[in-house]
Design an enzyme around this catalytic site. Structure first.
Site, PDB file in Angstrom:
ATOM      1  N   GLU A  66     -19.611  19.822 -10.405  1.00 55.87           N
ATOM      2  CA  GLU A  66     -18.620  20.121 -11.443  1.00 55.87           C
ATOM      3  C   GLU A  66     -18.786  19.126 -12.581  1.00 55.87           C
ATOM      4  OE1 GLU A  66     -14.620  20.352  -9.965  1.00 55.87           O
ATOM      5  OE2 GLU A  66     -13.782  20.745 -11.946  1.00 55.87           O
ATOM      6  N   ASN A 226     -11.555  30.103  -9.941  1.00 52.90           N
ATOM      7  CA  ASN A 226     -11.473  29.018  -8.962  1.00 52.90           C
ATOM      8  C   ASN A 226     -10.011  28.651  -8.768  1.00 52.90           C
ATOM      9  OD1 ASN A 226     -12.412  26.379  -7.559  1.00 52.90           O
ATOM     10  ND2 ASN A 226     -11.104  25.649  -9.234  1.00 52.90           N
ATOM     11  N   GLU A 227      -9.610  28.510  -7.533  1.00 51.13           N
ATOM     12  CA  GLU A 227      -8.227  28.124  -7.228  1.00 51.13           C
ATOM     13  C   GLU A 227      -7.249  28.837  -8.163  1.00 51.13           C
ATOM     14  OE1 GLU A 227      -7.851  23.827  -6.712  1.00 51.13           O
ATOM     15  OE2 GLU A 227      -9.138  23.923  -4.947  1.00 51.13           O
ATOM     16  N   TYR A 297      -9.578  19.949   1.861  1.00 47.70           N
ATOM     17  CA  TYR A 297      -9.921  18.530   1.745  1.00 47.70           C
ATOM     18  C   TYR A 297      -9.192  17.742   2.828  1.00 47.70           C
ATOM     19  CZ  TYR A 297     -12.097  19.380  -2.786  1.00 47.70           C
ATOM     20  OH  TYR A 297     -12.929  19.827  -3.785  1.00 47.70           O
ATOM     21  N   GLU A 360     -15.298  24.497  -1.161  1.00 46.75           N
ATOM     22  CA  GLU A 360     -14.940  23.095  -1.421  1.00 46.75           C
ATOM     23  C   GLU A 360     -14.428  22.511  -0.121  1.00 46.75           C
ATOM     24  OE1 GLU A 360     -12.536  22.082  -4.863  1.00 46.75           O
ATOM     25  OE2 GLU A 360     -13.459  23.712  -6.014  1.00 46.75           O
ATOM     26  N   GLN A 410     -18.196  16.469  -3.688  1.00 42.82           N
ATOM     27  CA  GLN A 410     -19.169  17.079  -4.565  1.00 42.82           C
ATOM     28  C   GLN A 410     -20.475  16.296  -4.454  1.00 42.82           C
ATOM     29  OE1 GLN A 410     -17.887  17.938  -8.556  1.00 42.82           O
ATOM     30  NE2 GLN A 410     -15.819  18.483  -7.927  1.00 42.82           N
TER      31      GLN A 410
HETATM   32  O1  AHR Z   1     -13.302  18.925  -6.359  1.00 53.38           O
HETATM   33  C1  AHR Z   1     -12.295  18.500  -7.218  1.00 53.38           C
HETATM   34  C2  AHR Z   1     -11.278  19.582  -7.529  1.00 53.38           C
HETATM   35  O2  AHR Z   1     -10.588  19.922  -6.351  1.00 53.38           O
HETATM   36  C3  AHR Z   1     -11.837  20.893  -8.009  1.00 53.38           C
HETATM   37  O3  AHR Z   1     -12.078  20.912  -9.361  1.00 53.38           O
HETATM   38  C4  AHR Z   1     -10.742  21.851  -7.668  1.00 53.38           C
HETATM   39  O4  AHR Z   1     -11.220  23.159  -7.447  1.00 53.38           O
HETATM   40  C5  AHR Z   1     -10.076  21.236  -6.458  1.00 53.38           C
HETATM   41  O5  AHR Z   1      -8.712  21.180  -6.591  1.00 53.38           O
END
Ligand code: AHR
Length: 562
Positions: A66, A226-227, A297, A360, A410
């Protein structure tokens, strides 16, 4: 604070809260030790070679890039005149290291950035490209003193052509994320046209050719936003379903088997999945979707004391025993996230034509250990992060029938990166080593394994708690079996009997990643502190061997079958 609110905070530049995911617990049932195991063994792994789960898609070994902090500028793109050795502006050491992990696919340009990106800014003569404000410019969390630069005001030197060139150099397929929040479906079609229309067929194809790319890029994977529940537009599932249909209707194919990926849930948000699928199905539009993107995450190490997005995080390097186990517990939620969403998807998509794309995933620590102050969300990495990587990849393998792609977040200088770099300095993280060790699984037939091992105990917010002990996965490649195992326990070596049902063992090669100091990391000054160690072991009987899994370790056994 909810992720949606966090994303709003990034959009508005204000600080808000992100509510944590609920802990779902382990989905793996531990079996009691079988009679006949060696006296000293406290664990057992049974590999059921005749119980295939599915082929491990190489795309599970995908990456995510990103325009965020030091990922693109300083990470990948150093420019042709940099003192860092480069291939036409792309960091050479990164290209060489990436080839070692056999990356199947890379997602770009975001993330939240994608929904603010105008692809036209990044094509044409580089010196004429427009400098634009980056999505993350006002994000809370920029390291102190971060100067202005391409990470805040993007010169667009790294655009579509440069990204495709990077993919070619490392041998990966591109996965582009379309801007659904701030551009139209027409803009999306034209990006597809720019990338995929045949030589000389359209004006965008001529523009592509003028930049040296006569032949189409044949981009197959396209993320539709995205999201979209957060930074991608704050849509309801029903609103997003309507947008998804609009964006994916009548996209020109140019002979490419386009694979559209829907913007899926935040962690355990089953409501988002259920309502989106129901809405798409109403208009018989499910067939237009190839993959459903799930994000997860691992960040909350507070032991249940808080779900606050900022308060719940811990340091990447200095953590307690409790925080060690808490992070692994968070990572282990991947199992139930996959099975829960899969089952909701199956309520409507009964044949499961749509697969999961975990585009992600990774650890997200609090700021303070980034390699440079321009690396927003940059963080250091220890053996704890390596265990998260191993545990998560093993989870994907165990669900090879459901997970078609995954992209760790990432690639470089950000969150759970495989690499840290600044100017001409470059280092491999423990997560890189896991990816290299595990690459042997790619394309193999995942087979069922039964892990039987004591749970690891610790104190969670003053109360006794446990997480699962040994876990892992196995894949078959002709006469070779790859078995990978993580031992999360900080104190216990797990003496383990490994039984291959229906096969004899000829030879076993071992690679183990561990470190006595669980806070150690690889740095620019000490780049080889954590590296895998190789060894060999002799089988005990025809289909049996005994192996001691070190505390806090990730291990790969390469077993040649007789
Ligand atoms: O990876 C960082 C961010 O986390 C990304 O931009 C987003 O899609 C997510 O919230």
């Amino acid at each position: 604070m909810k992720r949606r609110e966090f994303i709003n905070a990034a959009l508005t530049g204000s600080i808000a809260l992100w509510a944590g995911n609920k802990l779902d617990g382990s989905a793996i049932k531990l079996l009691s030790l079988m009679p006949g195991a060696p006296q000293s063994a406290d664990s057992r792994i049974e590999v059921l070679l005749d119980e295939p789960i599915g082929k491990i898609a190489p795309e599970i070994y995908g990456h995510f890039v990103e325009h965020l902090g030091g990922v693109v500028y300083d990470g990948i793109w150093v420019g042709e005149n940099s003192k860092a050795p480069n291939i036409g502006g792309i960091r050479r050491s990164l290209v060489e290291a990436m080839r070692r992990v056999k990356p199947a696919v890379v997602r770009w340009p975001g993330g939240c950035f994608a929904d603010s990106y105008n692809w036209r800014d990044g094509v044409g003569p580089r010196e004429q490209r427009r400098r634009r404000t980056n999505f993350w410019v006002d994000a809370p969390g920029w390291p102190r003193g971060a100067p202005d630069g391409p990470w805040k005001y993007d010169p667009n030197h790294f655009g579509t052509n440069e990204f495709i060139r990077f993919c070619r150099l490392i041998g990966a397929e591109p996965y582009l994320a379309a801007n659904l929040r701030s551009q139209t479906a027409q803009d999306f079609y034209e990006w597809v046209e720019y990338c995929n229309s045949p030589a000389n067929s359209t004006s965008p194809a001529e523009m592509r050719a003028a930049a040296g790319e006569r032949e189409p890029f044949k981009v197959r994977y396209w993320g539709i936003g995205n999201e979209s529940w957060g930074c991608g537009g704050n849509f309801t599932p029903e609103e997003y379903a309507a947008e998804f249909r609009r964006f994916t209707a009548w996209v020109p194919r140019y002979g490419v088997n386009l694979a559209f990926i829907g913007s899926g849930p935040n962690g355990g948000d089953l409501d988002w999945t259920r309502r989106f699928f129901a809405k798409l199905a109403e208009r018989r539009a499910l067939g237009g979707m190839w993959g459903w993107a799930l994000h997860h995450y691992s960040w909350n190490v507070s032991g249940g004391r808080t779900t606050d997005w900022f308060q719940g995080k811990g340091d990447a390097l200095n953590y307690t025993t409790e925080e060690w186990y808490e992070l692994l517990r968070e990572a282990d939620r991947m199992e139930s996230l996959i099975t829960d969403h899969w089952s909701v998807m199956g309520e409507i998509d009964r044949q499961h034509r749509v697969k999961l794309v975990v585009d992600e995933w990774g650890v997200w620590h609090k700021p303070g250990t980034e390699a440079h102050n321009t690396h927003l969300l940059g963080q250091q990495s220890t053996i704890r992060d390596a265990l998260v990587a191993g545990l998560t990849l093993d989870t994907f393998h165990r669900h090879a029938d459901k997970v078609a792609m995954a992209n760790i977040a990432q690639l470089i200088n950000c969150l759970q990166s495989l690499f840290l770099a600044h100017e001409d300095k470059f280092v491999l993280t423990p997560t890189f080593h896991v990816f290299e060790m595990y690459a042997a699984h790619q394309g193999g037939q995942s087979v069922r394994t039964i892990f039987s091992s004591p749970r690891s105990s610790y104190t969670r917010n003053g109360q006794p708690a446990t997480i699962r002990g040994l876990s892992g996965s196995a894949s078959l490649h002709d006469r070779q079996l790859i078995l990978t195992v993580t031992n999360p326990d900080l104190g216990q070596t797990r003496e383990t009997e490994i039984v291959l049902r229906g096969a004899s063992i000829k030879e076993v090669k071992v690679a183990t990643l561990t470190d006595k100091d669980i806070h150690a990391c690889n740095s620019f000054d000490n780049p080889s502190r954590i590296e895998p160690k190789n060894s060999q072991i002799t089988p005990r009987g025809a289909g049996t061997l005994v192996f001691s899994f070190a505390p806090a370790s990730v291990t790969r056994l390469q077993i040649t079958l007789a």
